[in-house]
Design a protein around this motif. Sequence first.
Motif, PDB file in Angstrom:
ATOM      1  N   ARG A 141      -1.314  -2.269  26.621  1.00 52.82           N
ATOM      2  CA  ARG A 141      -1.481  -3.513  25.364  1.00 52.82           C
ATOM      3  C   ARG A 141      -0.865  -3.197  24.171  1.00 52.82           C
ATOM      4  O   ARG A 141      -0.530  -3.976  23.606  1.00 52.82           O
ATOM      5  N   GLN A 142      -1.390  -1.958  23.884  1.00 49.89           N
ATOM      6  CA  GLN A 142      -1.120  -1.487  22.489  1.00 49.89           C
ATOM      7  C   GLN A 142       0.396  -1.467  22.308  1.00 49.89           C
ATOM      8  O   GLN A 142       0.890  -1.769  21.102  1.00 49.89           O
ATOM      9  N   LEU A 143       1.191  -0.720  23.317  1.00 55.36           N
ATOM     10  CA  LEU A 143       2.424  -0.776  23.192  1.00 55.36           C
ATOM     11  C   LEU A 143       3.261  -2.164  23.075  1.00 55.36           C
ATOM     12  O   LEU A 143       4.068  -2.542  22.550  1.00 55.36           O
ATOM     13  N   ASP A 144       2.569  -3.062  24.167  1.00 51.69           N
ATOM     14  CA  ASP A 144       3.157  -4.469  24.247  1.00 51.69           C
ATOM     15  C   ASP A 144       3.229  -4.958  22.852  1.00 51.69           C
ATOM     16  O   ASP A 144       3.765  -5.886  22.620  1.00 51.69           O
ATOM     17  N   SER A 145       1.788  -5.072  22.168  1.00 48.52           N
ATOM     18  CA  SER A 145       1.795  -5.592  20.899  1.00 48.52           C
ATOM     19  C   SER A 145       2.840  -5.473  20.054  1.00 48.52           C
ATOM     20  O   SER A 145       3.252  -6.190  19.235  1.00 48.52           O
ATOM     21  N   VAL A 146       3.413  -4.068  20.024  1.00 49.87           N
ATOM     22  CA  VAL A 146       4.390  -3.900  19.164  1.00 49.87           C
ATOM     23  C   VAL A 146       5.644  -4.413  19.470  1.00 49.87           C
ATOM     24  O   VAL A 146       6.524  -5.215  18.830  1.00 49.87           O
ATOM     25  N   THR A 147       6.101  -4.406  20.852  1.00 53.81           N
ATOM     26  CA  THR A 147       7.232  -5.245  21.526  1.00 53.81           C
ATOM     27  C   THR A 147       7.148  -6.590  21.217  1.00 53.81           C
ATOM     28  O   THR A 147       8.244  -7.114  20.771  1.00 53.81           O
ATOM     29  N   GLU A 148       5.908  -7.128  21.522  1.00 52.61           N
ATOM     30  CA  GLU A 148       5.896  -8.664  21.159  1.00 52.61           C
ATOM     31  C   GLU A 148       6.213  -9.025  19.511  1.00 52.61           C
ATOM     32  O   GLU A 148       6.669 -10.135  19.416  1.00 52.61           O
TER      33      GLU A 148
END
Length: 332
Positions: free
Chosen positions: A302-309
């Motif tokens: 989720r932490q990485l997804d937040s940057v991608t999003e």
Amino acid sequence: MPQATQLAFPTEIPEGFPGLISEPEFNPSVHLALEKPETLVTLEQLGYSPEEIEECPSGLGITSCFRVLSEEGVACLQEVARSLSPYALSNDRIPRLVRGGVYQSRFLRDFCLSPDVAEAVSEICETGVLPHSIPHQLGHLNYNPETVGENVDKWHTDTLRIDYVLFVTDPNEIEGGEFEYFRGTKHEMQELTCRGASLPAEKIVAPVLPGAGYAVLQQGNMVGHRAKALRQSGERITLVNGYVPREIGFPDFTRFDQLYLVDPKHVAASEYARHIAWMGQEMLRAQIDRPGYTADREQLARQLDSVTELLSKAAREIREAEKASMEHFGDG
């Protein structure tokens, strides 16, 4: 929550922003006279829900007026603002404004980036803030329209979260031009506007402003506000300076679709892309510096997804910017 490091002002000045030939040098010990507001209105008092407030970096709605500049500071800022006035433009909401003046004036830039003012704003908001990472969100100047009776600015909410509105000239030396805010939510304003109804007079507040160099601080994207028309000829100049929360976990509230309508095309998208890249960098830096060893793979993902999003959303906004129209609530 991880704390961001301030993004440095660009070293390259874009085309179309000639520097002022002569101007004063900003000296915080001489030009600042910072005081605290006596009262403030919270987002809760404006009518926002706990869920809406939780998405905001501060519970602040808007303050009473407080002093920012000394008499010497006022005189210098007036000199700079008048020097920049020949570069004023207009748009569908504001008849006469200068944005990007921080590229042209060293005094304006140093004042708007002042760590002393940022610290004072942080104390009022009860959360850390940094001068805005988009230069066009620093030092926005509004001038009185050339036509008496035309509003300085329509009812609106801002394209950023935290900002102050500072009177560069003395509001008590002119007839009209009052700064007003709506003591309610932006959702109420939208609903009234859609029905063609007027805002209730009892919910419109005009803060008392003792003179030039005084400001009100607000969470601008949550507080509906406007600047009324002058009733006779006079000079009215205000400055709006923006800030971003130091805590990087809050959702970004940069309305790039609105900025692209008013700022130079060769600058607006570049500034926004740099701002988003900085946010992504700070989010990744937090994970690099504090890995938080855990077996919770979903949390890490989720932490990485937040940057991608964040990056993907901004890329879509940049591609689709020309589809937007100017948003405001009219003249009331």
